[in-house]
Every structure is written in structure tokens, then in C-alpha cells.
Design a protein around this motif. Sequence first.
Motif, mmCIF file in Angstrom:
data_model
loop_
_atom_site.group_PDB
_atom_site.id
_atom_site.type_symbol
_atom_site.label_atom_id
_atom_site.label_comp_id
_atom_site.label_asym_id
_atom_site.label_seq_id
_atom_site.Cartn_x
_atom_site.Cartn_y
_atom_site.Cartn_z
ATOM 1 N N UNK A 254 -3.498 -51.231 -6.198
ATOM 2 C CA UNK A 254 -3.842 -52.107 -7.312
ATOM 3 C C UNK A 254 -4.528 -53.339 -6.742
ATOM 4 N N UNK A 255 -5.582 -53.795 -7.399
ATOM 5 C CA UNK A 255 -6.283 -54.986 -6.928
ATOM 6 C C UNK A 255 -6.355 -56.032 -8.024
ATOM 7 N N UNK A 256 -5.996 -57.250 -7.674
ATOM 8 C CA UNK A 256 -6.167 -58.392 -8.560
ATOM 9 C C UNK A 256 -6.751 -59.542 -7.758
ATOM 10 N N UNK A 257 -7.623 -60.305 -8.395
ATOM 11 C CA UNK A 257 -8.139 -61.501 -7.752
ATOM 12 C C UNK A 257 -7.034 -62.550 -7.650
ATOM 13 N N UNK A 258 -6.987 -63.209 -6.521
ATOM 14 C CA UNK A 258 -5.966 -64.229 -6.276
ATOM 15 C C UNK A 258 -6.146 -65.398 -7.244
ATOM 16 N N UNK A 259 -5.028 -65.886 -7.771
ATOM 17 C CA UNK A 259 -5.057 -66.996 -8.714
ATOM 18 C C UNK A 259 -4.654 -68.307 -8.080
ATOM 19 N N UNK A 260 -4.245 -69.248 -8.931
ATOM 20 C CA UNK A 260 -4.074 -70.625 -8.501
ATOM 21 C C UNK A 260 -2.863 -70.868 -7.617
ATOM 22 N N UNK A 261 -1.745 -70.163 -7.849
ATOM 23 C CA UNK A 261 -0.496 -70.554 -7.202
ATOM 24 C C UNK A 261 -0.542 -70.426 -5.689
ATOM 25 N N UNK A 262 -1.169 -69.381 -5.166
ATOM 26 C CA UNK A 262 -1.348 -69.244 -3.722
ATOM 27 C C UNK A 262 -2.758 -69.650 -3.329
ATOM 28 N N UNK A 263 -3.709 -69.443 -4.235
ATOM 29 C CA UNK A 263 -5.102 -69.781 -3.949
ATOM 30 C C UNK A 263 -5.318 -71.245 -3.621
ATOM 31 N N UNK A 264 -4.458 -72.120 -4.140
ATOM 32 C CA UNK A 264 -4.605 -73.541 -3.847
ATOM 33 C C UNK A 264 -4.402 -73.826 -2.360
ATOM 34 N N UNK A 265 -3.635 -72.992 -1.676
ATOM 35 C CA UNK A 265 -3.420 -73.160 -0.243
ATOM 36 C C UNK A 265 -4.340 -72.276 0.601
ATOM 37 N N UNK A 266 -4.733 -71.132 0.043
ATOM 38 C CA UNK A 266 -5.561 -70.213 0.825
ATOM 39 C C UNK A 266 -7.025 -70.597 0.806
ATOM 40 N N UNK A 267 -7.518 -71.060 -0.352
ATOM 41 C CA UNK A 267 -8.943 -71.247 -0.523
ATOM 42 C C UNK A 267 -9.639 -69.905 -0.662
ATOM 43 N N UNK A 268 -10.963 -69.922 -0.853
ATOM 44 C CA UNK A 268 -11.706 -68.667 -0.991
ATOM 45 C C UNK A 268 -11.760 -67.905 0.329
ATOM 46 N N UNK A 269 -12.019 -66.602 0.231
ATOM 47 C CA UNK A 269 -12.160 -65.780 1.432
ATOM 48 C C UNK A 269 -10.877 -65.146 1.921
ATOM 49 N N UNK A 270 -9.758 -65.425 1.261
ATOM 50 C CA UNK A 270 -8.474 -64.857 1.694
ATOM 51 C C UNK A 270 -8.322 -63.434 1.169
ATOM 52 N N UNK A 271 -7.646 -62.600 1.947
ATOM 53 C CA UNK A 271 -7.281 -61.251 1.503
ATOM 54 C C UNK A 271 -5.823 -61.014 1.869
ATOM 55 N N UNK A 272 -5.161 -60.154 1.104
ATOM 56 C CA UNK A 272 -3.754 -59.911 1.388
ATOM 57 C C UNK A 272 -3.269 -58.623 0.778
ATOM 58 N N UNK A 273 -2.057 -58.254 1.140
ATOM 59 C CA UNK A 273 -1.446 -57.035 0.629
ATOM 60 C C UNK A 273 0.049 -57.277 0.413
ATOM 61 N N UNK A 274 0.577 -56.671 -0.640
ATOM 62 C CA UNK A 274 2.007 -56.724 -0.922
ATOM 63 C C UNK A 274 2.494 -55.310 -1.200
ATOM 64 N N UNK A 275 3.720 -55.025 -0.787
ATOM 65 C CA UNK A 275 4.255 -53.675 -0.949
ATOM 66 C C UNK A 275 5.770 -53.715 -0.854
ATOM 67 N N UNK A 276 6.365 -52.602 -1.200
ATOM 68 C CA UNK A 276 7.810 -52.446 -1.039
ATOM 69 C C UNK A 276 8.096 -51.837 0.322
ATOM 70 N N UNK A 277 8.996 -52.464 1.050
ATOM 71 C CA UNK A 277 9.404 -51.943 2.345
ATOM 72 C C UNK A 277 10.418 -50.818 2.171
ATOM 73 N N UNK A 278 10.495 -49.965 3.185
ATOM 74 C CA UNK A 278 11.472 -48.881 3.148
ATOM 75 C C UNK A 278 12.898 -49.409 3.216
ATOM 76 N N UNK A 279 13.097 -50.521 3.945
ATOM 77 C CA UNK A 279 14.411 -51.122 4.058
ATOM 78 C C UNK A 279 14.284 -52.611 3.783
ATOM 79 N N UNK A 280 15.311 -53.230 3.181
ATOM 80 C CA UNK A 280 15.269 -54.671 2.961
ATOM 81 C C UNK A 280 15.052 -55.413 4.270
ATOM 82 N N UNK A 281 14.280 -56.501 4.186
ATOM 83 C CA UNK A 281 13.965 -57.245 5.407
ATOM 84 C C UNK A 281 14.955 -58.328 5.718
ATOM 85 N N UNK A 282 16.259 -58.040 5.522
ATOM 86 C CA UNK A 282 17.278 -59.057 5.787
ATOM 87 C C UNK A 282 18.356 -58.482 6.690
#
Length: 282
Positions: A254-282
Motif C-alpha cells: 500500500x502506498x500513501x504520500x507522507x503527511x504533516x505529522x512526520x513530514x514536518x521532521x522529514x521534509x520532502x524526499x523521504x521514503x519509508x516502510x511500515x509492516x508487522x513483524x513476525x514477533x513483537x519487538x520487545x
Amino acid sequence: MVKIIVDSTSDIPQEEAARLGVTVVPLTVRFDEEEYRDGVDLLPAEFFARLAVCRELPTTSQVSSGVFMDVFREALADKDDEIVGLFLTHRLSGTYQSACIARNTFPRRKIYVIDSGTGSFGLWPLVREAVRMRDEGCSGAEIAARIEELKRRVILRIALETLKFAQKGGRIPMTAAVVGSLLHVKPILRIQDGKIEIEKKVRGNQAAYDFMAKMMDAEWDRTYTPSVTSAQCPDLLASFVRRLESETGMTAYDHHELGAVIGVYSGPGAVGVAYLMEKPGF
């Protein structure tokens, strides 16, 4: 019927939200004295155009409990209606707390308010699962329980093209930003359990994409579709997606353009990915 409600930091476009039957409640973005409803009056392309020329970083205001009361009241039109709300982590905004206050004004109704522990495109895997379960006839309680379980497994990474905005926002010192720019250092931000941290610093975009692709290959639960974001940079997005595909075997996302909440710190040109891990990261 179960009604799914999210805030605009999820960066889900209005047209897609309508198609999915998801209600998006906008935060407020403020440039100097001008206010805009995130994702309504101010879309990502317009946000980054203004961000590029502003002297002071814009600010965002949480959704008020009064607004949530109105949204909840409309969503509960029928006596059997239920609400599942997924919101930006409380560590980045007071929106979740506002939703909790609003929920408490309807003590006899089934309203499940969830602190997602993430934000922006990190919310999308959770929203997709909530929509799937709703469409299969699950109750609000069943959906909420599943999302509470899955949210611990969401990880978000984003590579910055510039250090300028992270420095303006106080995420890194000015000296580090200047040196980093001269050396073409690309910081990789990680968000998990509501915490934002610089996970790694590398030289150049390709090194950043390599790192994120390798981490995803090791962690990703392939039964869930990942979410990819970009900040007004189609060429960089294409390069990043090719790297993810070659390393992980990813065939859909799924692709969405980055919005204001993180974009305010990233600025233009940022790319990223989010996903569910196989195991919790704790």
C-alpha cells in the motif's frame, strides 16, 4: 454495525477512506497564523510546498474532545452501532486522550479507543486488518482485541533526504545537521511503541535503502501487506520499492504520500516502510 474511525495522521486520502468505509477526523495544521484541516484543506503536495519556504516549522493541534463527541454521536445513529477508533500514539499527540474523554460521555455504548503506538503510514496495516474483520462480521470487541495484539508488532522506518527539518524541529543539533549534509549522511528514523529515534546513520540513499530492506527481510510477517510512503519524490520511491522487492520478495504494498505529522521532521524526499513483524519487538 461497527464504525471504524481514525485521525488524519494516518495519511489515508479521503477517496480511499470513503471506499473503505472509514471515517477520518482531521487534526489542525498551523503555518504562522493560518490554520488548515489536515488532509482536507491541506493535502500532502501543498503541505510540502509550504514547508519548503517557511521560516518556522508548522505546528499541529490535536482533535478536541468536543469534535470527537460530535463524530461519535453521528457514528452511533443506530442503537446497535459500535465504534473502533485507531489513533496516533499518545506520545506524539493528545488526540488519543481527547477520544477517550469523548468515549466516556457515551457510557452505555460500545466504543473501543485504541492507542496505535505508531502514526502516519504505520497505522495502515492496523486499519487494513480492522476493515477486513468488520467486513467479515466481527464485533467491535473482537476487532479491538485483535488490533491491541497486533499493534505491538508494527514497526515503521523512514529515511530522510535532508537533515534540515529534523534540525529545525530539535531532533538533531545544528552542527550535526551541517556536517551530516556535507557528508551526505542519511538518518533512518524508527517508530515503535510511540517512540521516535534515529536508529542508524548511513552515507547515501542506497545505503539507507539497503539497511531498511535487509531489516524488513529479517522481520516482516509476510501474511500482512506492508505500507510504503514517500514525500513528493516519485523517482526515489521507485528506487526504494525496487530494493525492497529484490531483498524481500515483496509483490504488493500500500502506498500513501507522507503527511504533516512526520513530514514536518522529514521534509520532502523521504521514503519509508511500515509492516508487522513476525514477533513483537520487545
